[in-house]
Design a protein around this motif. Sequence first.
Motif, PDB file in Angstrom:
ATOM      1  N   UNK A  15       0.851  -1.199   0.000  1.00  0.00           N
ATOM      2  CA  UNK A  15       0.000   0.000   0.000  1.00  0.00           C
ATOM      3  C   UNK A  15       0.883   1.244   0.000  1.00  0.00           C
ATOM      4  N   UNK A  16       0.371   2.353  -0.520  1.00  0.00           N
ATOM      5  CA  UNK A  16       1.184   3.553  -0.675  1.00  0.00           C
ATOM      6  C   UNK A  16       1.714   4.057   0.665  1.00  0.00           C
ATOM      7  N   UNK A  17       0.907   3.970   1.744  1.00  0.00           N
ATOM      8  CA  UNK A  17       1.355   4.449   3.052  1.00  0.00           C
ATOM      9  C   UNK A  17       2.542   3.630   3.560  1.00  0.00           C
ATOM     10  N   UNK A  18       2.490   2.306   3.337  1.00  0.00           N
ATOM     11  CA  UNK A  18       3.595   1.455   3.779  1.00  0.00           C
ATOM     12  C   UNK A  18       4.837   1.706   2.936  1.00  0.00           C
ATOM     13  N   UNK A  19       4.631   1.965   1.648  1.00  0.00           N
ATOM     14  CA  UNK A  19       5.762   2.277   0.773  1.00  0.00           C
ATOM     15  C   UNK A  19       6.485   3.526   1.253  1.00  0.00           C
ATOM     16  N   UNK A  20       5.725   4.560   1.581  1.00  0.00           N
ATOM     17  CA  UNK A  20       6.326   5.808   2.055  1.00  0.00           C
ATOM     18  C   UNK A  20       7.044   5.589   3.381  1.00  0.00           C
ATOM     19  N   UNK A  21       6.456   4.781   4.254  1.00  0.00           N
ATOM     20  CA  UNK A  21       7.105   4.454   5.523  1.00  0.00           C
ATOM     21  C   UNK A  21       8.459   3.796   5.276  1.00  0.00           C
ATOM     22  N   UNK A  22       8.496   2.822   4.356  1.00  0.00           N
ATOM     23  CA  UNK A  22       9.748   2.116   4.052  1.00  0.00           C
ATOM     24  C   UNK A  22      10.769   3.061   3.431  1.00  0.00           C
ATOM     25  N   UNK A  23      10.315   4.006   2.617  1.00  0.00           N
ATOM     26  CA  UNK A  23      11.245   4.959   2.007  1.00  0.00           C
ATOM     27  C   UNK A  23      11.893   5.828   3.077  1.00  0.00           C
ATOM     28  N   UNK A  24      11.092   6.320   4.017  1.00  0.00           N
ATOM     29  CA  UNK A  24      11.656   7.097   5.127  1.00  0.00           C
ATOM     30  C   UNK A  24      12.659   6.254   5.911  1.00  0.00           C
ATOM     31  N   UNK A  25      12.289   5.026   6.189  1.00  0.00           N
ATOM     32  CA  UNK A  25      13.148   4.147   6.990  1.00  0.00           C
ATOM     33  C   UNK A  25      14.491   3.926   6.306  1.00  0.00           C
ATOM     34  N   UNK A  26      14.461   3.578   5.014  1.00  0.00           N
ATOM     35  CA  UNK A  26      15.712   3.313   4.307  1.00  0.00           C
ATOM     36  C   UNK A  26      16.519   4.579   4.091  1.00  0.00           C
ATOM     37  N   UNK A  27      15.850   5.694   3.906  1.00  0.00           N
ATOM     38  CA  UNK A  27      16.552   6.966   3.793  1.00  0.00           C
ATOM     39  C   UNK A  27      17.378   7.244   5.047  1.00  0.00           C
ATOM     40  N   UNK A  28      16.766   7.081   6.217  1.00  0.00           N
ATOM     41  CA  UNK A  28      17.441   7.396   7.475  1.00  0.00           C
ATOM     42  C   UNK A  28      18.556   6.408   7.787  1.00  0.00           C
ATOM     43  N   UNK A  29      18.354   5.148   7.417  1.00  0.00           N
ATOM     44  CA  UNK A  29      19.380   4.128   7.698  1.00  0.00           C
ATOM     45  C   UNK A  29      20.551   4.254   6.727  1.00  0.00           C
ATOM     46  N   UNK A  30      20.268   4.247   5.434  1.00  0.00           N
ATOM     47  CA  UNK A  30      21.340   4.335   4.438  1.00  0.00           C
ATOM     48  C   UNK A  30      22.055   5.684   4.510  1.00  0.00           C
ATOM     49  N   UNK A  31      21.296   6.735   4.770  1.00  0.00           N
ATOM     50  CA  UNK A  31      21.910   8.055   4.881  1.00  0.00           C
ATOM     51  C   UNK A  31      22.900   8.134   6.025  1.00  0.00           C
ATOM     52  N   UNK A  32      22.552   7.563   7.179  1.00  0.00           N
ATOM     53  CA  UNK A  32      23.451   7.574   8.336  1.00  0.00           C
ATOM     54  C   UNK A  32      24.722   6.779   8.042  1.00  0.00           C
ATOM     55  N   UNK A  33      24.563   5.607   7.444  1.00  0.00           N
ATOM     56  CA  UNK A  33      25.724   4.780   7.100  1.00  0.00           C
ATOM     57  C   UNK A  33      26.647   5.532   6.149  1.00  0.00           C
ATOM     58  N   UNK A  34      26.063   6.204   5.160  1.00  0.00           N
ATOM     59  CA  UNK A  34      26.851   6.962   4.174  1.00  0.00           C
ATOM     60  C   UNK A  34      27.642   8.082   4.845  1.00  0.00           C
ATOM     61  N   UNK A  35      27.013   8.854   5.710  1.00  0.00           N
ATOM     62  CA  UNK A  35      27.691   9.976   6.354  1.00  0.00           C
ATOM     63  C   UNK A  35      28.807   9.498   7.275  1.00  0.00           C
ATOM     64  N   UNK A  36      28.592   8.382   7.966  1.00  0.00           N
ATOM     65  CA  UNK A  36      29.608   7.846   8.883  1.00  0.00           C
ATOM     66  C   UNK A  36      30.762   7.229   8.097  1.00  0.00           C
ATOM     67  N   UNK A  37      30.458   6.406   7.083  1.00  0.00           N
ATOM     68  CA  UNK A  37      31.500   5.757   6.290  1.00  0.00           C
ATOM     69  C   UNK A  37      32.383   6.758   5.558  1.00  0.00           C
ATOM     70  N   UNK A  38      31.809   7.904   5.193  1.00  0.00           N
ATOM     71  CA  UNK A  38      32.577   8.923   4.473  1.00  0.00           C
ATOM     72  C   UNK A  38      33.231   9.948   5.397  1.00  0.00           C
ATOM     73  N   UNK A  39      33.117   9.709   6.700  1.00  0.00           N
ATOM     74  CA  UNK A  39      33.790  10.564   7.662  1.00  0.00           C
ATOM     75  C   UNK A  39      33.174  11.939   7.824  1.00  0.00           C
ATOM     76  N   UNK A  40      31.948  12.104   7.354  1.00  0.00           N
ATOM     77  CA  UNK A  40      31.293  13.413   7.488  1.00  0.00           C
ATOM     78  C   UNK A  40      30.773  13.623   8.906  1.00  0.00           C
ATOM     79  N   UNK A  41      30.408  12.551   9.600  1.00  0.00           N
ATOM     80  CA  UNK A  41      30.040  12.638  11.004  1.00  0.00           C
ATOM     81  C   UNK A  41      30.747  11.532  11.762  1.00  0.00           C
ATOM     82  N   UNK A  42      31.029  11.778  13.024  1.00  0.00           N
ATOM     83  CA  UNK A  42      31.636  10.758  13.866  1.00  0.00           C
ATOM     84  C   UNK A  42      30.647  10.364  14.956  1.00  0.00           C
TER      85      UNK A  42
END
Length: 376
Positions: A240-267
């Motif tokens: 359903x569209x609501x669940x899709x949007x929920x999953x997009x937010x979830x993956x955005x926050x998880x993958x985004x955090x990993x990216x910023x940490x792996x690239x040394x932008x945040x510690x």
Amino acid sequence: MSTTYPIEDSIPLPPEEDAEKPKKKQLTKDEKIEKEKKELLSSVAAADFSSLKPRVAYVLNLYPHTRNSDISLSLKYWEIFQPDLYKDTGILPKNLFKLERLHYIVRARAKIQNEYELFLADSEIKKSRRRNEEKMEGAVIEDAPPRKKVHIFSDETGKTHRYVMVASVWVLTGRAVFTTTKAINDWKAKSLWKNREVHFTKFGKSDYETLKSYLAVILENREYLGFKYIAVERAKTNRPIEETILKLHEHMLIRGAVHEIDNGRIDLPREMEVTVDEEQSLDSFVISDLRDRIGENYTNKFNGKLQLVSLETASSKNSPLIQLSDVIAGAIGRILNHEGERNFKDDMADLVVQMLDLKLDQGNIDGLDSAARFNV
């Protein structure tokens, strides 16, 4: 022969007593306090610095030592919000009349702590605040560092189009939330957009050069900013569209955090604060679920060194950073979803993608049943 009507037929009768408008419910003291508390948290989440209380709350949130000392709080407030008047080397006598009055700052702090029970002082300080001020002189001079935070502002678009997506602006330090917001507001006050909110759907043919100038301000403050989005094709997902949007937010926050940490932008350790446009599809139950899922993921993946401390909804009205996430979402949505003849909106979408250096990569993401386009 003309007809004669009784005079009472031409004069409206007074309304029946029972037909009076219902009276507006009067809030109890506790209800009023709770309402004001929610409004304050929403303003802080939106980085809305348009009034005194949110500015004081911002300082209390970012600099915990100011919760214990009104002197520390006032100095830090002046340093952040009135740097043209307050200097480490001293304050000119004439500028004392222009600085925010200390007793106004103290009154706002007292209301935030005593009535709203937010950003509380240490228990020992609360018992004898005035006497403890004298003991804290060393801490005031030392000027403790701020809490290490990342602030994320998110928006969504495309629920009824081919691609549905979530876009976000990542601000990598708490101080940069204010400096970036101030830079945008200062530019806007002198621009053609002075009296309007910035939304991609509202752009007209004459807005191209103004948009270019707006994006230049963003680039001047790019050092502590990150721009991310994730999109999926609706027809290729079984959710359903609501669940899709929920999953997009979830993956955005998880993958985004990993990216910023792996690239040394945040510690680490680091605290994450997320603000979602209140006009999005996520209701309070979904927000609560998302908060729990992200919090658990951060705790497990980063051994408790990355924490989600807040996930709030807020209006974009006085939030330049939510409006910026809207511009990014709108531009990506235009590129992925528009199938008609090309016009000025396509040129504006290309300008946003080009100036902010957004990529339209595609790949598979675990947990999504469709290939996703993303930029993290």
